[in-house]
Design a protein around this motif. Structure first.
Motif, PDB file in Angstrom:
ATOM      1  N   PRO A  73       5.039  16.593   4.722  1.00  0.00           N
ATOM      2  CA  PRO A  73       4.045  16.097   3.916  1.00  0.00           C
ATOM      3  C   PRO A  73       3.684  14.670   4.627  1.00  0.00           C
ATOM      4  O   PRO A  73       4.587  13.950   5.225  1.00  0.00           O
ATOM      5  CB  PRO A  73       4.668  15.961   2.724  1.00  0.00           C
ATOM      6  N   PHE A  74       2.687  13.916   4.403  1.00  0.00           N
ATOM      7  CA  PHE A  74       2.073  12.715   4.932  1.00  0.00           C
ATOM      8  C   PHE A  74       3.038  11.819   3.964  1.00  0.00           C
ATOM      9  O   PHE A  74       3.524  10.851   4.702  1.00  0.00           O
ATOM     10  CB  PHE A  74       0.637  12.508   4.729  1.00  0.00           C
ATOM     11  N   THR A  75       3.020  11.924   2.674  1.00  0.00           N
ATOM     12  CA  THR A  75       3.937  10.954   2.149  1.00  0.00           C
ATOM     13  C   THR A  75       4.912  11.947   1.292  1.00  0.00           C
ATOM     14  O   THR A  75       4.927  12.953   1.159  1.00  0.00           O
ATOM     15  CB  THR A  75       3.188  10.080   0.813  1.00  0.00           C
ATOM     16  N   ALA A  76       6.134  11.249   0.488  1.00  0.00           N
ATOM     17  CA  ALA A  76       7.094  12.083  -0.146  1.00  0.00           C
ATOM     18  C   ALA A  76       6.213  12.914  -1.227  1.00  0.00           C
ATOM     19  O   ALA A  76       5.365  12.232  -1.966  1.00  0.00           O
ATOM     20  CB  ALA A  76       7.888  11.116  -0.802  1.00  0.00           C
ATOM     21  N   GLU A  77       6.694  14.080  -1.498  1.00  0.00           N
ATOM     22  CA  GLU A  77       6.232  14.848  -2.667  1.00  0.00           C
ATOM     23  C   GLU A  77       7.241  15.386  -3.236  1.00  0.00           C
ATOM     24  O   GLU A  77       8.293  15.653  -2.584  1.00  0.00           O
ATOM     25  CB  GLU A  77       5.281  15.913  -2.123  1.00  0.00           C
ATOM     26  N   GLY A 114      12.771   7.333   8.485  1.00  0.00           N
ATOM     27  CA  GLY A 114      12.753   6.823   6.711  1.00  0.00           C
ATOM     28  C   GLY A 114      11.470   7.137   6.265  1.00  0.00           C
ATOM     29  O   GLY A 114      10.650   7.860   6.740  1.00  0.00           O
ATOM     30  N   PRO A 115      11.230   6.562   4.769  1.00  0.00           N
ATOM     31  CA  PRO A 115      10.340   6.993   4.067  1.00  0.00           C
ATOM     32  C   PRO A 115       8.857   6.660   4.619  1.00  0.00           C
ATOM     33  O   PRO A 115       7.935   7.200   4.440  1.00  0.00           O
ATOM     34  CB  PRO A 115      10.467   6.057   2.816  1.00  0.00           C
ATOM     35  N   SER A 116       8.882   5.436   5.558  1.00  0.00           N
ATOM     36  CA  SER A 116       7.607   5.229   6.058  1.00  0.00           C
ATOM     37  C   SER A 116       7.091   5.855   7.294  1.00  0.00           C
ATOM     38  O   SER A 116       6.037   5.877   7.718  1.00  0.00           O
ATOM     39  CB  SER A 116       7.366   3.861   6.443  1.00  0.00           C
ATOM     40  N   GLN A 117       8.036   6.851   7.645  1.00  0.00           N
ATOM     41  CA  GLN A 117       7.737   7.749   8.853  1.00  0.00           C
ATOM     42  C   GLN A 117       6.837   7.222   9.799  1.00  0.00           C
ATOM     43  O   GLN A 117       5.992   7.961  10.404  1.00  0.00           O
ATOM     44  CB  GLN A 117       6.781   9.218   7.901  1.00  0.00           C
ATOM     45  N   GLY A 118       7.367   6.136  10.455  1.00  0.00           N
ATOM     46  CA  GLY A 118       6.912   5.704  11.683  1.00  0.00           C
ATOM     47  C   GLY A 118       5.612   5.154  11.570  1.00  0.00           C
ATOM     48  O   GLY A 118       4.853   4.799  12.609  1.00  0.00           O
ATOM     49  N   ALA A 160       0.805  -1.053   0.076  1.00  0.00           N
ATOM     50  CA  ALA A 160       0.066  -0.108  -0.176  1.00  0.00           C
ATOM     51  C   ALA A 160       0.895   1.177  -0.073  1.00  0.00           C
ATOM     52  O   ALA A 160       0.463   2.284   0.611  1.00  0.00           O
ATOM     53  CB  ALA A 160      -0.843  -0.024   1.239  1.00  0.00           C
ATOM     54  N   GLY A 161       2.193   1.031  -0.361  1.00  0.00           N
ATOM     55  CA  GLY A 161       2.925   2.394  -0.407  1.00  0.00           C
ATOM     56  C   GLY A 161       3.486   2.806   0.914  1.00  0.00           C
ATOM     57  O   GLY A 161       3.545   4.064   1.095  1.00  0.00           O
ATOM     58  N   GLN A 162       3.508   1.988   1.843  1.00  0.00           N
ATOM     59  CA  GLN A 162       3.503   2.617   3.298  1.00  0.00           C
ATOM     60  C   GLN A 162       4.790   2.163   3.838  1.00  0.00           C
ATOM     61  O   GLN A 162       5.001   2.166   5.071  1.00  0.00           O
ATOM     62  CB  GLN A 162       2.342   2.084   4.254  1.00  0.00           C
TER      63      GLN A 162
END
Lengths: 243, 98, 982
Positions: free
Chosen positions: C581-585, C547-551, C76-78
Motif C-alpha cells: 500500500p501507499f500508506t499504512a493500512e 520506514g513508514p515514509s517509504q522513501g 502532511a502525514g508523509q
C-alpha cells in the motif's frame, strides 16, 4: 389472521425458520403457493404508502419459478405464450406480471407473478413435468429452480448501493437498467441478479442457492443498515408491484 | 484485479472465473505411446507467447476459450468453444496397441 | 515587523493567525486534550501536531535508532517524525490525526520521558552502530542472536498495542466510475472538470479534507493572489458538477490491474473500478541533507505553509529559509507576511529563475544569500529545537567554504526540490527516468487507460499544471469515445525546481538522508562500499526507505548518492520498487466484512433442535453426532459408537442432502456417463443404480457416487459433498469438447436426501411409502424406484454405504423437513434415531468402503485401492483410461489394505506412518474402534507385498511407539453382504 399452526404445510421455503425465529409470536402467517409465509404483524401495517422504505428486503421464495433449457426451450415457451428476451442476460416482464429471464443461448428462467400467486408458472411446470415423464418434452430440460434457488427482492433507491458492498458488477441504474440480468458473485457466492424495477419501484431480484439463503439474508441486512434498510414482508411488496 | 471479458457475461473480475488449463489436443488414447500420453498429461510447453486456455465463468457455469499472452498477461480474445469444437467427438472401438 | 517576541504561556489558549489563514479550523470550537500528561488547547479542525505546535510544542517523537528528538517535517502525514501513541492505537501520525475532545496522547519509543529519553545516549555510539550493524554484529558466535534479540527488540519497538482492543465495524464497497482522478490539486481539479464536461462519470479522490491540493497552502505568485483565484474558479464548479463524485479524506492506496484502486475513507475501503485513471497526485517537497537537518523546528517549506494556511499556526518566530528553487522565495514571503521574521533566505543557486523575486525579497528587507547553504543546524544540549544555523558559501558540488555565518532562528524551512508522487504509477508498471536537465525524475511507460497530470508529471508552473489537467481529461474522454475538444498543447519549457545536489556532508555526520531509519550520508556511501551497488541491495542492507515514509524523502538523495558513489547516472541507479500500500493500512480495512459462505441442508433446523454437534463438510454444515441417548452428553466417541450400534441393530436416519446431485438427460446421456465414469453404463438397466468412480486423465480416482438410471435418456448421478463442484465443472468442460447431445444440470440443492438404514428400515418405509412395493423381491438391492413418501415425490435408492438394509430417499428440498418428520414419526415404534457423519464413517469403515479424498490421495489409481472391479475395460474410452492401463502394467508400489488391532492397542490416527524397517511405505487413512468387531480397524497404504491377508504391517503411532497390525480381508463386517441385501 391465521397463526403459524393454522398454516402448517408440507412445504418449506429455505428461510422459513429464519423468519419464524425473527418473529416468533407473529400472527400474520398465511398461505402462498402452498407455503406458509409471514404476512405481517397485522393487516393494518400493510399500508402501501408506508411499507416501502428507501431500502427493503423481501423473501419471495414462496412464489413459483422454474427453468427450461435446451434446443426446443424457446419453442415450448412461445407455445405457452411467453414473450422471450432477445439476448442472454436479459429479462422480460410478461403481461401477467411474471418475468422471463434468458440466461444463455438456450436457457430460460421463469419467475411467477404476484397477480396470480405464481399460479401460471406452477401450472405450466406441472404440465412440463408430466410431459417429461412421458418423453414428450424432447430437447428441453426442466430445471427445478423452485428448490435450487431462493428468491429475494431488494427494493428501493439504494438497492444498487447495497449491492456495491457485496458485488463487483456495477448495478447502478445507468449501467444495469431494468431488464438486465447479471450472473455473478455476491458476497463470494453465486447469484443471478435481475433488475425487475417497474413503475416507481426500484427492485433487484436475487436468486441464490437455496442452501445458502441463510447465509445471504443477514449479510444483505447488514449491508442495508446504513440506508436504514428493513425486512419487508411479501404482502407489503405486492402492493407495489402493479401486475 | 484483472478483468476478463466473458463471451456470455461480458467484462467481469477475474475472480469470477476458474482456469481450466491450456487447450491441447488429446493424442489418440488407444494408439498413442505411453510417452505421448505422459507428455500430454504431465508436461506443458510453457510457451512465452500467445496460448489458448480454458476458462469457466463460475456463476453461469459457462466454459469458453481465451487467447492470452503469457509474457504480458494480456487477454487478446475470448470465444465460445464451439468455434473450435463443432463436431461430436467419437472414440473408436479399441484397437490393438503395438 | 515585531522583532521582539514575548514569551507565551503555553498552558493558555494560544493565539492564531487571523483569517483567512486557518482554512481547516473552526476557531469557535475549542478542544482540550492531553499530550504527555500536560493539558493543551486546540480547536476543531486541528490535527494533534498543528495544535501542539500552536502551543509551542514541537518535540513529538524520538527517532527509531538514536532516539533523537523529532518534530513535524511535512505536516502532511508523509514522515515518521510525528508517530504518537493513542490510548488504543500505536503509531498514529500526529500531523493527520484529527484532534478530539479529551484525547490523551503520549509519545512512544523512549525510556523515561519524551523530553528526557535516556536512550538518547545511543546516538553517541552511532559510530559503533554502522550501517548493516544488526546483520554484521550479532550473528557471531553462533547462537549469539538469541541473546541479543530480546534486548534489541525492546529497544527497537514502537508503541504499545491494546491487547484488550475490540473489533470495530469496517467494510468495503465497490465504486464504479468512468474516470477516477487521484488528487485534487490544480491538475486534478482541471482534469476532473474536463472529463465531467465531456459526459464522463468522474470520481475525484482527495487525501485532505478539502479540495485544492497545493492551492490550499502554497503561494504561486509574489502578490499571493493566484492560488485563491484558481480555487475560486475551479472548486465550486467541481463541487457543483453532477458528473463528479468527490471523496475527501480518502487515500488511494494502490493501483492494481485494469484500474482497480483501493481507496480508504474512514472505516471503509472502496474498491474503485474505473475505465480511465488520471493520477494527479502531486509531488513531495524534498528536504536538504545537512548536519542536524532532523531537529524539531526544521521542516519543509510546505509544512510551514500548511501550518499557516490550514491551521493559522505560526510555525516559528524567527525563520531561515533554505531553498533550491523559486518556491522557497514564495514561502519566505508567506512567512514574512504573517509576521514571522525571516532572518535569511539562503539560496543554493546563483539566484531565482524569476528575477523579479530578488527585488521583492529585497523590498521586504529579507536578507538573501545566494550560492550559500545551511551547513549545519544548531541546537542547545537538549537537541529539543533548532536554535540557529551555520550558513556557508558553496564552493563546489556538496562542498562549502570554511567561513561561516551563524544566524539565530527557531524555524528552518527547506525547499530543495520535488519528487513526483511516483508510487501508484510505478505499481502500474511506470518507469522512472532521471532527467539531468531538471534534476528530477519523470515517469514513462504507463499502461493504457492511465494518465498523469501536474507536478507528478514534472510540471511546476501553475499554467502548465492546469493545462496538463485539461490534456489528461481530454485523453480520458477520447479513450471513452466521448466527445472532446482537442486540448491545446503545453506552452513553454518545464520549470526547474530541483537543486541537483542539496547534499552537504559534514565531518561530524548526522546529515540525515532517511529520518525514519536514522540513516546518514555515510551509511548510504558505506553500503555501496560493502559491495551493495544496486539500489535494491542498498535498501535491504541499510534499510533506507523501509520506514513508514517509504522513501518519500530518502529515495531521491539515496539515488543520487548511490549513483555518485558507484560512478553511474541516477537513471541507471533508479529507485527501489514501490509496492502497495501507499500508506499504512489496518488489517481491519483489508478484512472488511468477511464473507465466508456456508450452506445448510433443508434439515438443518432439525439437527439444531436435536442438539447435534455440527461440523463443516466443504462449505456445508453437517451433523457430526447427536447427544447420547443414554447420557445426553455430546462425547464424540461415545455418541458415534451408540449411533453405529443402533443402526446395526435397529434403524437410523441420516441427512445426506449434501451429496452432490447431477441430472444427465438427453439422447446421449448413457454415452456421456459411460465416458465420464470408469464403469460400464451403456447397459445399465432403467430402475437400477450402479457404483460410479471417476478418474482424471492421470488415472487417479477423484470422485465417486451412484449412477441412477431413471429413464433410457435420464441419469441422476451423485457426487461427494466436497467433490461436486469439481465433478460438475469437469463434466461441462468435457462436453464443451465432445458435443454430445446431453444436458448436464447440477441439482444438488434441489433435493433433500436421507438414508434410512438398519434391519428395521423396511418396516419404517412401509409406513411412509405406501404406494411402493418394498418387498425384497419387488425392490431388491441396488434397485431404484420413483414414488411417494407421504405426499412428497421421492426417488428411492436401495444402496448400502453402511452395510445394512437401507434406503436413500431423495425428495425436493421443500419437502425435506416434512420427510424427516414423517420418518421420525413412522419410525418411533421401531426406535428410529438419527445418526451423524461420524457414525456413518465408522459403519462404512466396517464395510471397507473407501471415502475418496480421505482414503485416497493425488496418486491413488483404481487397482491400488482395490477398485479394479469398477473399471470397465471393454469400452473404448473413459476419462483416464489410458493412464489407468499404463499404471496397471507397472509393478504395484503400494496397496490400500484393511488392518486390525486388538481393542486394547494404541489407536493409530489418520496420517500415521506405515513403516518397513526405516522406510516409509504408506500411511493410515482411516482408523476407529469398531463396536461390531470389538477391535481397532482401519485402512492404510502399505507396500504391495503386504496386501495379502495375514501379513503384518508396522504403524508408528502417537509418541513414536510402533504397533504391529494384521492385514485382513475386507470388509471387516458381514463378509458376504447378506445384511445389506436382505
Amino acid at each position: 389472521m391465521a397463526t403459524l399452526e393454522d398454516t402448517l404445510t408440507t412445504k418449506r421455503t429455505p428461510l422459513y425458520h429464519l423468519h419464524q425465529a425473527n418473529q416468533p409470536n407473529a400472527t400474520g402467517w398465511q398461505h402462498l403457493g402452498g407455503y406458509a409465509i409471514k404476512a405481517g404483524q397485522d393487516e393494518t401495517q400493510v399500508e402501501p404508502t408506508t411499507v416501502a422504505p428507501a431500502c427493503g428486503l423481501t423473501d419471495l421464495s414462496a412464489l413459483a419459478r422454474v427453468g427450461l433449457r435446451g434446443k426446443k426451450a424457446a419453442t415450448i415457451l412461445s407455445e405457452k405464450h411467453y414473450q422471450l428476451p432477445a439476448a442472454p442476460n436479459q429479462a422480460l416482464r410478461q403481461e401477467d406480471g411474471s418475468l422471463v429471464a434468458k440466461l444463455s443461448a438456450s436457457e430460460y428462467l421463469l419467475l411467477g407473478s404476484f397477480a396470480d400467486d405464481g399460479e401460471r408458472i406452477s401450472r405450466d411446470e406441472l404440465a412440463w413435468q408430466a410431459a417429461e415423464r412421458a418423453h414428450r418434452l424432447p430437447d428441453a430440460y426442466l430445471l427445478p429452480r423452485q428448490d435450487t434457488h431462493a428468491w429475494l427482492a431488494l427494493t428501493g433507491s439504494h438497492a444498487s448501493d447495497v449491492m456495491a458492498k457485496l458485488c463487483g458488477v456495477d448495478l447502478s441504474p445507468k449501467a444495469f437498467a431494468p431488464g438486465h440480468v447479471a450472473q455473478t458473485s455476491v458476497a463470494r457466492a453465486n447469484a443471478i441478479i435481475i433488475n425487475a424495477s417497474q413503475a416507481d419501484l426500484s427492485c433487484l431480484y436475487l436468486l441464490v442457492d437455496s442452501a445458502s439463503a441463510c447465509y445471504f439474508w443477514p449479510i444483505l441486512l447488514d449491508a442495508m443498515q446504513e440506508f436504514e434498510g428493513k425486512e419487508l414482508n411479501i404482502m407489503a411488496l405486492r402492493h407495489h408491484h402493479p401486475a | 484485479m484483472k478483468i476478463m471479458n466473458c463471451p456470455l457475461n461480458g467484462p467481469r473480475n477475474i475472480s469470477e472465473f476458474i482456469h481450466g488449463g491450456e487447450l491441447k489436443p488429446m493424442p489418440n488414447p488407444t494408439t498413442c505411446s505411453d510417452r505421448e500420453w505422459a507428455d500430454y498429461v504431465f508436461y506443458s510447453d510453457n510457451t512465452a507467447g500467445v496460448i489458448t486456455e480454458w476458462w469457466m465463468h463460475v456463476a453461469s457455469s459457462y466454459w469458453f476459450l481465451a487467447e492470452r499472452h503469457t509474457v504480458t498477461d494480456e487477454i487478446l480474445r475470448t470465444f465460445d468453444p464451439q468455434e473450435i469444437f463443432q463436431e461430436r467427438i467419437e472414440f473408436a472401438v479399441e484397437e490393438k496397441r503395438s | 515587523m515585531n522583532r521582539h517576541v514575548s514569551p507565551e504561556n503555553i498552558q493558555t489558549m494560544p493565539t492564531r493567525l487571523p483569517a483567512p489563514m486557518g482554512s481547516l479550523i473552526n476557531r469557535q470550537q475549542p478542544i482540550t486534550f492531553q499530550f504527555e500528561g500536560t493539558n493543551y488547547h486546540g480547536v476543531e479542525g486541528d490535527t494533534l501536531a498543528s495544535a501542539l505546535i500552536a502551543n509551542g510544542r514541537y518535540l513529538l517523537s524520538r527517532s527509531f535508532k538514536y532516539h533523537r528528538p523529532r518534530g513535524p517535517l511535512t505536516m502532511a502525514g508523509q514522515d515518521a517524525n510525528t508517530l504518537v501513541q493513542l490510548p488504543d492505537e500505536p503509531n498514529v501520525l500526529a500531523d493527520t490525526h484529527p484532534l478530539s475532545q479529551g484525547l490523551a496522547v503520549t509519545g512512544q519509543n523512549y525510556s523515561g520521558s519524551l523530553d528526557h529519553d535516556s536512550d538518547m545516549k545511543l546516538g553517541k555510539f552511532s559510530k559503533f552502530m554502522p550501517v548493516g550493524f544488526y546483520y554484521r554484529s550479532f550473528y557471531k558466535p553462533k547462537g549469539a542472536w538469541k541473546f541479543w534479540e530480546s534486548l534489541i527488540r525492546k529497544k527497537a519497538g514502537l508503541g504499545r498495542y491494546d491487547l484488550n482492543a475490540t473489533g470495530s465495524y469496517h467494510d468495503k464497497a465497490y465504486l464504479f466510475a468512468d474516470v477516477v482522478v487521484v488528487g485534487s490539486g490544480p491538475a486534478g481539479l482541471k482534469a476532473a472538470l474536463t472529463a465531467a464536461e465531456g459526459g464522463a462519470k468522474v470520481l475525484l479522490v482527495e487525501q485532505q479534507s478539502q479540495l485544492g491540493g497545493a492551492l490550499t497552502y502554497a503561494r504561486f505568485d509574489d502578490a499571493g493572489v493566484r492560488a485563491g483565484q484558481v480555487r475560486e474558479a475551479l472548486i465550486p464548479a467541481v463541487e457543483a458538477h453532477v458528473n463528479i463524485h468527490v471523496l475527501c479524506k480518502a487515500t488511494c492506496n494502490g493501483w492494481f490491474t485494469d484500474n482497480f484502486l483501493p481507496v480508504i475513507q474512514g472505516t471503509r475501503m472502496y474498491k474503485v473500478r474505473a475505465q480511465e485513471c488520471i493520477v494527479a497526485a502531486g509531488a513531495f517537497d524534498q528536504p536538504a541533507i545537512f548536519r542536524n537537518n532532523d531537529l524539531p523546528g526544521v521542516m519543509l517549506a510546505s509544512a510551514a505553509q500548511r501550518l499557516i494556511r490550514h491551521y493559522a499556526v505560526r510555525p516559528g518566530k524567527r525563520a531561515v529559509v533554505l531553498t533550491g528553487n523559486d518556491d522557497g522565495y514564495l514561502a519566505a514571503l508567506d512567512l514574512h507576511e504573517q509576521g514571522i521574521e525571516v532572518a535569511a533566505l539562503v539560496d543554493m543557486r546563483a539566484g531565482p529563475v524569476d528575477t523579479r523575486l530578488t527585488q521583492t525579497i529585497n523590498q521586504h528587507g529579507i536578507p538573501l544569500h545566494v550560492e550559500h547553504t545551511v551547513f549545519e543546524a544548531l541546537h542547545d544540549k537538549t537537541l529539543h529545537h533548532v536554535t540557529g544555523v551555520d550558513v556557508r558559501r558553496i564552493t563546489r558540488r556538496g562542498e562549502v567554504a570554511d567561513d561561516s555565518l551563524t544566524l539565530e532562528c527557531d524555524l528552518l524551512c527547506m525547499a530543495a526540490g520535488y519528487m513526483p508522487m511516483y508510487q501508484l504509477l510505478c505499481q502500474a508498471g511506470g518507469k522512472l527516468t532521471y532527467n539531468d536537465d531538471v534534476a528530477e525524475f519523470s515517469l514513462s511507460n504507463l499502461p493504457k487507460h492511465l494518465y498523469v497530470a501536474g507536478s507528478v508529471n514534472g510540471l511546476h508552473d501553475l499554467d502548465q499544471v492546469l493545462q496538463d489537467g485539461v490534456i489528461a481529461g481530454t485523453q480520458a474522454l477520447h479513450s471513452l469515445d466521448l466527445p472532446a475538444t482537442e486540448a491545446a498543447p503545453l506552452v513553454g519549457a518545464p520549470k526547474q525546481v530541483n537543486f541537483p545536489w542539496p547534499i552537504f556532508a559534514h565531518p561530524k555526520g548526522k546529515e540525515f538522508v532517511d529520518f525514519d531509519e536514522d540513516l546518514q550520508i555515510r551509511d548510504i556511501i558505506n553500503a555501496t562500499r560493502h559491495g551493495y551497488r544496486d539500489v535494491q541491495l542498498v535498501k535491504r542492507f541499510s534499510t533506507v526507505g523501509m520506514g513508514p515514509s517509504q522513501g518519500r524523502h530518502s529515495a531521491l538523495p539515496t539515488a543520487r548518492l548511490v549513483a555518485d558513489a558507484t560512478g553511474r547516472t541516477v537513471s541507471e541507479t533508479g529507485v527501489t520498487t514501490a509496492r502497495p500500500p501507499f500508506t499504512a493500512e489496518t488489517l481491519s480495512h483489508l478484512a472488511g466484512r468477511s464473507f465466508d459462505p456456508f450452506r445448510v441442508t433443508p434439515l438443518h433446523q432439525r439437527h439444531l433442535q436435536l442438539g447435534a454437534k455440527m461440523m463443516p463438510a466443504g462449505d456445508w454444515q453437517r451433523p457430526a453426532f447427536y447427544p447420547s441417548a443414554t447420557s445426553g452428553h455430546l462425547d464424540r466417541d461415545r455418541c458415534m459408537q451408540e449411533e453405529a450400534i443402533h443402526v446395526r441393530e435397529k434403524v437410523g436416519l441420516i441427512d445426506v442432502s449434501t451429496l452432490g446431485g447431477i441430472e444427465v438427460r438427453g439422447p446421449d446421456a448413457a454415452e456421456f456417463v459411460n465416458r465420464i465414469y470408469t464403469f460400464g453404463f451403456l447397459k445399465q438397466p432403467v430402475g437400477r443404480t450402479r457404483y460410479a468412480a471417476m478418474a482424471n486423465e492421470q488415472g487417479v480416482v477423484v470422485d465417486d457416487g451412484v449412477s441412477c438410471r431413471l429413464g433410457e435418456n435420464h441419469f441422476y448421478v451423485t457426487a461427494t459433498t466436497s467433490g461436486l463442484a469439481r465433478v460438475y465443472q469437469s463434466m461441462l468442460q468435457w462436453n464443451a469438447q465432445w458435443r454430445l447431445d446431453v444436458d448436464i444440470a447440477n441439482v444438488t440443492s434441489a433435493y433433500a436426501a436421507v438414508n434410512v438404514a438398519g434391519p428395521l428400515s423396511r418396516k419404517v418405509l412401509e409406513k411412509v411409502c405406501t404406494e411402493v412395493d418394498l418387498s425384497p423381491e419387488a425392490f431388491p438391492y441396488l434397485e431404484l424406484r420413483e414414488g411417494k413418501a407421504g405426499e412428497a415425490p421421492a426417488r428411492l435408492l436401495r444402496v448400502g454405504f453402511v452395510g445394512e438394509l437401507g434406503y436413500e430417499l431423495h425428495v425436493p428440498s421443500r419437502y425435506g423437513e416434512y420427510l424427516w418428520d414423517l420418518l421420525m414419526k413412522a419410525g418411533e415404534e421401531f426406535g428410529i434415531r438419527p445418526f451423524g457423519v461420524e457414525a456413518q464413517r465408522l459403519l462404512r469403515l466396517e464395510k471397507g468402503h473407501v471415502i475418496i479424498g480421505q482414503d485416497t490421495d493425488g496418486m491413488s489409481h483404481p487397482s491400488e485401492i482395490g477398485m479394479s472391479w469398477a473399471v470397465n475395460r471393454k469400452k473404448p474410452f473413459f476419462v483416464g483410461r489410458r493412464a489407468v492401463d499404463i499404471l496397471d502394467e507397472q509393478p504395484a508400489k503400494r496397496r490400500l489394505v484393511g488392518f486390525r488391532l486388538p481393542a486394547t492397542s494404541a489407536k493409530p490416527l489418520e496420517g500415521h506412518l506405515v513403516l518397513e524397517g526405516s522406510d516409509i511405505t504408506g500411511n493410515v487413512t482411516s482408523c476407529e474402534y469398531s463396536p461390531s468387531q470389538d477391535a481397532i480397524i482401519g485402512l492404510a497404504y502399505a507396500g504391495a507385498d503386504k496386501a495379502t491377508p495375514g501379513s503384518h504391517i508396522t504403524i508408528r503411532v502417537e509418541g513414536g511407539d510402533e504397533v504391529n497390525a494384521e492385514v485382513v480381508k475386507l470388509p471387516f463386517y458381514d463378509a458376504n453382504n447378506s445384511r445389506q441385501e436382505m
